[in-house]
Motif scaffolding. Structure first.
Motif, PDB file in Angstrom:
ATOM      1  N   ASN A 201       3.016   1.294   4.318  1.00 47.32           N
ATOM      2  CA  ASN A 201       2.560   0.184   5.165  1.00 47.32           C
ATOM      3  C   ASN A 201       1.955  -0.951   4.347  1.00 47.32           C
ATOM      4  OD1 ASN A 201       1.996  -0.948   7.802  1.00 47.32           O
ATOM      5  ND2 ASN A 201      -0.172  -0.622   7.282  1.00 47.32           N
ATOM      6  N   GLN A 202       2.557  -2.148   4.476  1.00 48.15           N
ATOM      7  CA  GLN A 202       2.026  -3.306   3.773  1.00 48.15           C
ATOM      8  C   GLN A 202       1.063  -4.011   4.732  1.00 48.15           C
ATOM      9  OE1 GLN A 202       5.031  -5.475   1.454  1.00 48.15           O
ATOM     10  NE2 GLN A 202       6.469  -3.793   1.823  1.00 48.15           N
ATOM     11  N   ALA A 203      -0.180  -3.513   4.758  1.00 51.60           N
ATOM     12  CA  ALA A 203      -1.166  -4.031   5.722  1.00 51.60           C
ATOM     13  C   ALA A 203      -1.410  -5.527   5.488  1.00 51.60           C
ATOM     14  CB  ALA A 203      -2.460  -3.242   5.614  1.00 51.60           C
ATOM     15  N   THR A 204      -1.531  -5.926   4.233  1.00 52.96           N
ATOM     16  CA  THR A 204      -1.638  -7.347   3.860  1.00 52.96           C
ATOM     17  C   THR A 204      -0.834  -7.501   2.561  1.00 52.96           C
ATOM     18  OG1 THR A 204      -3.519  -7.149   2.344  1.00 52.96           O
ATOM     19  CG2 THR A 204      -4.045  -7.328   4.694  1.00 52.96           C
ATOM     20  N   PRO A 205      -0.592  -8.739   2.124  1.00 57.16           N
ATOM     21  CA  PRO A 205       0.157  -8.909   0.865  1.00 57.16           C
ATOM     22  C   PRO A 205      -0.501  -8.214  -0.329  1.00 57.16           C
ATOM     23  CG  PRO A 205       0.043 -10.990   2.050  1.00 57.16           C
ATOM     24  CD  PRO A 205      -0.857 -10.030   2.782  1.00 57.16           C
ATOM     25  N   ASN A 206      -1.852  -8.056  -0.266  1.00 60.85           N
ATOM     26  CA  ASN A 206      -2.559  -7.446  -1.390  1.00 60.85           C
ATOM     27  C   ASN A 206      -2.986  -6.010  -1.166  1.00 60.85           C
ATOM     28  OD1 ASN A 206      -2.692 -10.291  -2.045  1.00 60.85           O
ATOM     29  ND2 ASN A 206      -4.246  -9.741  -3.550  1.00 60.85           N
TER      30      ASN A 206
ATOM     31  N   HIS B 153      -1.677  -2.362   0.339  1.00 53.19           N
ATOM     32  CA  HIS B 153      -0.634  -1.491   0.913  1.00 53.19           C
ATOM     33  C   HIS B 153      -1.181  -0.073   0.973  1.00 53.19           C
ATOM     34  CE1 HIS B 153       2.574  -4.456  -0.904  1.00 53.19           C
ATOM     35  NE2 HIS B 153       1.722  -5.049  -0.087  1.00 53.19           N
ATOM     36  N   GLN B 154      -0.607   0.732   1.877  1.00 59.94           N
ATOM     37  CA  GLN B 154      -1.192   2.051   2.104  1.00 59.94           C
ATOM     38  C   GLN B 154      -0.124   3.029   2.568  1.00 59.94           C
ATOM     39  OE1 GLN B 154      -2.527   0.142   6.347  1.00 59.94           O
ATOM     40  NE2 GLN B 154      -4.078   1.328   5.305  1.00 59.94           N
ATOM     41  N   TRP B 155      -0.416   4.323   2.389  1.00 59.06           N
ATOM     42  CA  TRP B 155       0.467   5.380   2.875  1.00 59.06           C
ATOM     43  C   TRP B 155      -0.343   6.654   3.057  1.00 59.06           C
ATOM     44  CZ3 TRP B 155       0.493   3.788  -2.237  1.00 59.06           C
ATOM     45  CH2 TRP B 155       0.268   4.772  -3.217  1.00 59.06           C
ATOM     46  N   ARG B 156       0.196   7.596   3.849  1.00 59.25           N
ATOM     47  CA  ARG B 156      -0.476   8.879   4.079  1.00 59.25           C
ATOM     48  C   ARG B 156       0.213   9.957   3.255  1.00 59.25           C
ATOM     49  NH1 ARG B 156       0.350   6.911   9.634  1.00 59.25           N
ATOM     50  NH2 ARG B 156       2.404   7.835   9.363  1.00 59.25           N
ATOM     51  N   ASP B 157      -0.583  10.873   2.691  1.00 61.76           N
ATOM     52  CA  ASP B 157       0.000  12.121   2.176  1.00 61.76           C
ATOM     53  C   ASP B 157      -0.619  13.218   3.045  1.00 61.76           C
ATOM     54  OD1 ASP B 157      -1.873  12.710  -0.966  1.00 61.76           O
ATOM     55  OD2 ASP B 157      -2.323  13.279   1.102  1.00 61.76           O
TER      56      ASP B 157
END
Ligand SMILES: CC(=O)N[C@@H](Cc1ccccc1Cl)C(=O)N1CCC[C@]12C=C[C@@H]1CC[C@@H](C(=O)N3CC[C@@H]4C=C[C@H]5[C@H](C)C[C@@H](C(=O)O)N5C(=O)[C@H]43)N1C2=O
Length: 114
Positions: free
Chosen positions: A74-79, A81-85
């Protein structure tokens, strides 16, 4: 790191989401320091992983996370980004939008290749 090759390297602060406090906390020792974050490809096992080490002297490893087929990036904002493990949520706070774009291109490549 047998025959693994880096397909990108960027600078970011590696964060973890703390569910109890509902806050993002820097991974590794407390100071939110910049890290060099790579995506490594292992052609023999056809796997990819995100590895990050602090830029400062100790080079502490602050992330070593396999990229799982079907993972949502997920690119929440241009700076940011996030993901779940399975255990936690990772966030990368990139030092620039360009680093964010570089990383997301490599992550997308890896996810498409799995
Ligand atoms: C379904 C699902 O899992 N959804 C996840 C996101 C996701 C979607 C799809 C696939 C995987 C994932 Cl992971 C989700 O929504 N999650 C995951 C845990 C947290 C959160 C939940 C709620 C909050 C609400 C707001 C936002 C947040 O946290 N954001 C927004 C950008 C903003 C940018 C920077 C950082 C800064 C470093 C510090 C802090 C600051 O700005 O002070 N901060 C932030 O505030 C950062 N949330 C989330 O991301």
């Amino acid at each position: 790191m047998s025959c693994e090759s880096s397909i990108c390297q960027v600078r970011a602060t590696v964060m973890l989401y703390d569910d109890s406090s509902k806050r993002w906390v820097p991974s590794g020792s407390d100071s939110p320091a910049l890290s060099r974050v790579h995506i490594y490809h292992n052609p023999s096992t056809h796997t990819f992983r995100v590895v990050g080490r602090k830029l400062q002297a100790d080079q502490q490893v602050v992330i070593n996370c396999p990229i799982i087929k079907g993972m949502k990036y997920n690119q929440a904002t241009p700076n940011f980004h996030q993901w779940r493990d399975p255990k936690q949520v990772w966030g990368l706070n990139f030092s620039s939008k360009e680093d964010g774009a570089t990383f997301s291109k490599a992550m997308t490549y890896a996810l498409d290749a799995l």
